[in-house]
Design a protein around this motif. Sequence first.
Motif, mmCIF file in Angstrom:
data_model
loop_
_atom_site.group_PDB
_atom_site.id
_atom_site.type_symbol
_atom_site.label_atom_id
_atom_site.label_comp_id
_atom_site.label_asym_id
_atom_site.label_seq_id
_atom_site.Cartn_x
_atom_site.Cartn_y
_atom_site.Cartn_z
ATOM 1 N N UNK A 104 38.215 6.247 63.833
ATOM 2 C CA UNK A 104 39.319 6.664 62.959
ATOM 3 C C UNK A 104 39.536 5.668 61.829
ATOM 4 N N UNK A 105 39.390 4.377 62.140
ATOM 5 C CA UNK A 105 39.550 3.350 61.110
ATOM 6 C C UNK A 105 38.483 3.503 60.035
ATOM 7 N N UNK A 106 37.247 3.750 60.478
ATOM 8 C CA UNK A 106 36.168 3.929 59.511
ATOM 9 C C UNK A 106 36.407 5.171 58.643
ATOM 10 N N UNK A 107 36.915 6.245 59.249
ATOM 11 C CA UNK A 107 37.207 7.455 58.483
ATOM 12 C C UNK A 107 38.307 7.209 57.462
ATOM 13 N N UNK A 108 39.315 6.425 57.834
ATOM 14 C CA UNK A 108 40.380 6.089 56.886
ATOM 15 C C UNK A 108 39.831 5.294 55.708
ATOM 16 N N UNK A 109 38.933 4.350 55.989
ATOM 17 C CA UNK A 109 38.332 3.560 54.911
ATOM 18 C C UNK A 109 37.552 4.450 53.955
ATOM 19 N N UNK A 110 36.786 5.387 54.501
ATOM 20 C CA UNK A 110 36.017 6.291 53.650
ATOM 21 C C UNK A 110 36.939 7.176 52.819
ATOM 22 N N UNK A 111 38.048 7.617 53.417
ATOM 23 C CA UNK A 111 38.998 8.462 52.690
ATOM 24 C C UNK A 111 39.665 7.686 51.557
ATOM 25 N N UNK A 112 39.968 6.408 51.790
ATOM 26 C CA UNK A 112 40.588 5.578 50.753
ATOM 27 C C UNK A 112 39.602 5.354 49.602
ATOM 28 N N UNK A 113 38.339 5.069 49.938
ATOM 29 C CA UNK A 113 37.332 4.878 48.889
ATOM 30 C C UNK A 113 37.154 6.154 48.080
ATOM 31 N N UNK A 114 37.147 7.296 48.752
ATOM 32 C CA UNK A 114 36.987 8.570 48.052
ATOM 33 C C UNK A 114 38.170 8.813 47.113
ATOM 34 N N UNK A 115 39.385 8.479 47.577
ATOM 35 C CA UNK A 115 40.567 8.657 46.734
ATOM 36 C C UNK A 115 40.510 7.751 45.513
ATOM 37 N N UNK A 116 40.059 6.501 45.692
ATOM 38 C CA UNK A 116 39.950 5.580 44.557
ATOM 39 C C UNK A 116 38.927 6.071 43.537
ATOM 40 N N UNK A 117 37.823 6.617 44.027
ATOM 41 C CA UNK A 117 36.819 7.160 43.108
ATOM 42 C C UNK A 117 37.365 8.363 42.344
ATOM 43 N N UNK A 118 38.114 9.224 43.030
ATOM 44 C CA UNK A 118 38.699 10.398 42.377
ATOM 45 C C UNK A 118 39.680 9.985 41.283
ATOM 46 N N UNK A 119 40.524 9.005 41.579
ATOM 47 C CA UNK A 119 41.514 8.548 40.601
ATOM 48 C C UNK A 119 40.826 7.919 39.395
ATOM 49 N N UNK A 120 39.822 7.077 39.639
ATOM 50 C CA UNK A 120 39.104 6.438 38.534
ATOM 51 C C UNK A 120 38.362 7.473 37.693
ATOM 52 N N UNK A 121 37.782 8.476 38.350
ATOM 53 C CA UNK A 121 37.139 9.543 37.598
ATOM 54 C C UNK A 121 38.120 10.319 36.745
ATOM 55 N N UNK A 122 39.334 10.494 37.242
ATOM 56 C CA UNK A 122 40.361 11.219 36.488
ATOM 57 C C UNK A 122 40.758 10.465 35.225
ATOM 58 N N UNK A 123 41.001 9.144 35.347
ATOM 59 C CA UNK A 123 41.436 8.385 34.167
ATOM 60 C C UNK A 123 40.297 8.248 33.160
ATOM 61 N N UNK A 124 39.031 8.228 33.642
ATOM 62 C CA UNK A 124 37.905 8.170 32.718
ATOM 63 C C UNK A 124 37.738 9.510 31.997
ATOM 64 N N UNK A 125 37.908 10.614 32.721
ATOM 65 C CA UNK A 125 37.746 11.947 32.144
ATOM 66 C C UNK A 125 38.774 12.215 31.053
ATOM 67 N N UNK A 126 40.010 11.732 31.255
ATOM 68 C CA UNK A 126 41.099 12.011 30.319
ATOM 69 C C UNK A 126 41.419 10.827 29.408
#
Length: 312
Positions: A104-126
């Motif tokens: 579960x800890x590893x899954x949380x880490x992967x989810x956090x990394x995915x969220x950070x990538x999504x946010x960074x992609x959003x600010x780069x796109x706009x």
Amino acid sequence: MDSIDSMYDVSDMESTTKAPRGEQSSSLSHRKQKFRDEWRTIKQFKNWLEPVPDNHLKAYCCYCRLQMVSELTTLKKHMNSMKHINAAKSISGMKTGLFSTTTAIRKDDEAIKRAELKICGFIAEHNISFNSMDHLTQVLKDAFPDSKIAQGLHLGRTKSTNIVKNVIGQNHKIDLINDIKQTNFSIIIDESTDVGTLKTLCICIRYFNTKQNKIESKFWDLIQLFKDGNSANEGATAIRIYDEVLNSLRKEGVPLENVTGFASDGCNTMMGQWNSVSSRFKEDFPGVMIQKCICHSLALCASEACKVLPRR
């Protein structure tokens, strides 16, 4: 602790070379230790120690969710630290098993990394300023206090910049390289002088994307034309621009025979009949299609048309 020491070979200790008295040592180095799978069988380590897949010189603590140097001394210090002890107590008190907790800890880490990538992609796109990330991360934590992913975000302007440049940008470049290696494409270039008075050359690629089933124009490279004083004195000549464009393609292993078109503004350096970038493309790439910038051409047409209008 004797079982831990028995797993540590003398060859993995710090290696130093002593020089004769009165002379300076020629070599004073610390040998880096690689992660050993045997450490995971040790009683003190086996429940929380894991290797880092992409770095054999690092170890990962599943309890504290952090990476560290894979040296036995470092692992011992971390194991006896208050942070690790408290994390181990909190995990041992959970009702779920240790294996499921670690997963579960590893899954949380992967989810956090995915969220950070999504946010960074959003600010780069706009095209949003990276400085806003120092405030946005805290806003998300306050807005979603019951979300483990939001509370686990550690995203400031420096980290966001590096994610966009070194993760998203690099993957975008790799995908583009693989695409144009297998299909024909056109080159679009333009020069610009930024606020730092640096002469830069922007290169874009236009090709048919078979994955998206449409024609796309994508950013390829941004080149600084004047790297020293001599090149600045020489100026942004046609031969320099032409060489920089081809070198940027050769550097990534792109076949030059895939070039089928060239476009730019209509200045003499780019589109002159003799000794220009377009004339060199025509000479080296027979059958290449040359296209002037439509916006510049329309501006010239409108300017000439206005000359026949009455002055009043």
